[in-house]
Design an enzyme around this catalytic site. Structure first.
Site, PDB file in Angstrom:
ATOM      1  N   LYS A 186      -2.798  -1.220  -2.546  1.00 13.92           N
ATOM      2  CA  LYS A 186      -1.656  -1.846  -3.238  1.00 13.92           C
ATOM      3  C   LYS A 186      -0.512  -2.190  -2.290  1.00 13.92           C
ATOM      4  O   LYS A 186      -0.478  -1.748  -1.153  1.00 13.92           O
ATOM      5  CB  LYS A 186      -1.154  -0.928  -4.357  1.00 13.92           C
ATOM      6  CG  LYS A 186      -2.240  -0.351  -5.243  1.00 13.92           C
ATOM      7  CD  LYS A 186      -2.940  -1.386  -6.114  1.00 13.92           C
ATOM      8  CE  LYS A 186      -4.194  -0.777  -6.709  1.00 13.92           C
ATOM      9  NZ  LYS A 186      -4.526  -1.141  -8.056  1.00 13.92           N
TER      10      LYS A 186
HETATM   11  C1  LIG Z   1      -5.299  -0.195  -9.018  1.00 19.32           C
HETATM   12  C2  LIG Z   1      -5.048  -0.471 -10.446  1.00 19.32           C
HETATM   13  C3  LIG Z   1      -4.796   0.541 -11.389  1.00 19.32           C
HETATM   14  C4  LIG Z   1      -5.027   2.003 -11.172  1.00 19.32           C
HETATM   15  O1  LIG Z   1      -4.598   2.558 -10.066  1.00 19.32           O
HETATM   16  P1  LIG Z   1      -5.233   3.834  -9.350  1.00 19.32           P
HETATM   17  O2  LIG Z   1      -4.081   4.285  -8.522  1.00 19.32           O
HETATM   18  O3  LIG Z   1      -6.382   3.353  -8.535  1.00 19.32           O
HETATM   19  O4  LIG Z   1      -5.631   4.834 -10.379  1.00 19.32           O
HETATM   20  C5  LIG Z   1      -4.424   0.181 -12.669  1.00 19.32           C
HETATM   21  N1  LIG Z   1      -4.331  -1.104 -13.029  1.00 19.32           N
HETATM   22  C6  LIG Z   1      -4.603  -2.089 -12.187  1.00 19.32           C
HETATM   23  C7  LIG Z   1      -4.470  -3.502 -12.670  1.00 19.32           C
HETATM   24  C8  LIG Z   1      -4.981  -1.832 -10.869  1.00 19.32           C
HETATM   25  O5  LIG Z   1      -5.274  -2.837 -10.044  1.00 19.32           O
END
Ligand SMILES: *Cc1c(COP(=O)(O)O)cnc(C)c1O
Length: 424
Positions: free
Chosen positions: A202
């Site tokens: 992210k």
């Molecule tokens: C990455 C992601 C999540 C969840 O995140 P994690 O930290 O991997 O549990 C939720 N929603 C979206 C759209 C994502 O891309």
């Protein structure tokens, strides 16, 4: 005639080192060493006489999001589940989620024993289609969970209007959108709560992490209880060696605390975010202009968007090209020319191997529940069409110099002009 495309044995067009992700900032090593020697590696250990990194990050991130309250958590999935539960969603309740998203949109809802209702997306923004949301609302609907997907901000005006008219909480999933703005205000602060992921891919990351933001003290307090086994941080003075977490017994939780190591890294990364976002934005604008000239359609965003955050750069291929070769083959051919992975979007959640509640015993509560959580009962034609026509790549590429961005456009031009090699 011989083959021209790298994927079919021809010469590769671009030979350069692309930026990698994540990229550590300058302070992280020192902060990590500080945590190591501090005697406190998480907020669920005794207070050691100074503010935790977790509290520092919570304050800094709340301020960054122009939101009064932030509860850091261990993952983005936990942030979503905790935000929903803190808003009063629970067993058997329906939650509207986008049909084109990472599986967490569904698994977070299932994780609180609720029912994900997969709703189709808008063909321009790839985010929840407000008309489809309204059509999906029933007397069992208890929340709407919207994702600001890839590089777009969803149509928040329309979604907030629906949420208000039906008296439903709106959860903004900002896992792709750290720093994006709508009407000059940070995303995440429009809904009843905002949920963020700080997983390794992210825009703001510490490997694994998350956060819930809200302006509602009651929701924040419930989120705190839910993420720390029913405990909340004391706000009065704490002596060294005492627990800063106070057992209230008001709401049972489980453990989704963010460790001090993760919080320290996030504080460091937060300093870099705005500058990285603006570099990515500049690159994306330049690339979109070039790709539009080639007949491609870059992902759009809602009218109210004032600042985009690019998590993935996504662009739709022309129908004439797709009539010759499928998007996944074109994506792989682009990747072979460029030397970084080019992929399609997420697979629609009604037909996604990662979204299969039937593989888990815990969902076998009864036949009716199993039928309600079966993803195959939903129809998502727009999500399907996006998946079949859009190619995308990760945000780190957009941190490359602008001449490298022009190389990307060259690779698209090359692949499109030799697309016949990908037919069959
Ligand atoms: C990455 C992601 C999540 C969840 O995140 P994690 O930290 O991997 O549990 C939720 N929603 C979206 C759209 C994502 O891309």
């Amino acid at each position: 005639m011989g083959n021209s495309l790298a994927i079919s044995g021809g010469p590769r067009l671009i030979d350069r080192e692309w930026p990698r992700w994540p990229q550590p900032g300058d302070r992280a090593l020192k902060s990590l060493e500080d945590v190591l020697t501090s005697g406190r590696w998480t907020i669920s250990c005794a207070y050691q006489g100074r503010q935790s990194y977790e509290r520092q990050f919570a304050e800094a991130f709340a301020e960054y999001c122009n939101s009064p309250l932030c509860v850091p958590v261990a993952t983005g999935t936990a942030a979503l589940a905790i935000a929903l539960e803190a808003c009063g969603v629970g067993a058997s309740d329906e939650v509207v989620v986008p049909g084109l998203s990472w599986v967490a949109s569904s698994s977070a809802v299932l994780g609180i024993n609720a029912v994900p209702v997969l709703v189709d997306v808008d063909p321009v923004t790839y985010c929840l289609d407000p008309a489809a949301v309204e059509a999906a609302i029933t007397d069992r609907t208890r929340a709407i969970s919207v994702v600001h997907a890839y590089s777009a901000v969803a149509d928040l005006d329309a979604l907030l209007d629906i949420a208000q008219r039906y008296g439903l909480p709106l959860i903004e999933d900002c896992a792709h959108a750290h720093g994006a703005r709508y009407n000059n205000w940070p995303v995440g602060a429009f809904g009843t709560a905002g949920a963020f992921s700080m997983q390794g891919s992210k825009l703001l990351t510490c490997g694994e992490g998350g956060a819930v933001i809200t302006d509602d003290p009651e929701i924040a307090s419930r989120a705190e209880h839910l993420r720390a086994d029913g405990r909340v941080l004391r706000r009065d003075a704490v002596d060294v060696g005492e627990m800063e977490l106070m057992e209230t017994g008001r709401l049972m939780g489980s453990n989704a605390c963010l460790s001090e190591f993760h919080a320290a890294v996030l504080l460091d990364q937060l300093d870099l975010l705005d500058q990285q976002n603006s570099r990515r934005g500049r690159s994306a604008e330049r690339l979109s202009a070039r790709l539009a000239e080639l007949g491609l359609t870059p992902q759009g965003t809602s009218a109210g968007t004032t600042e985009r955050a690019y998590y993935r750069y996504a662009v739709r291929l022309p129908d004439e090209v797709l009539a010759i070769a499928p998007a996944d083959r074109i994506a792989r051919a682009l990747g072979a020319e460029l030397g970084f992975p080019v992929m399609r979007t997420h697979q629609p959640l009604n037909d996604n191997p990662l979204n299969r509640p039937s593989t888990r015993r815990r969902f076998a509560i009864d036949r009716e529940y199993m039928a309600r959580v079966d993803p195959a009962r939903f129809d998502l034609p727009v999500a399907r069409r996006i998946h079949d026509s859009v190619v995308s790549f990760g945000h780190e590429v957009l941190l490359a110099p602008l001449d490298a961005i022009d190389d990307i456009a060259e690779a698209f031009a090359k692949v499109l002009s030799h697309v016949e090699e990908l037919a069959g």
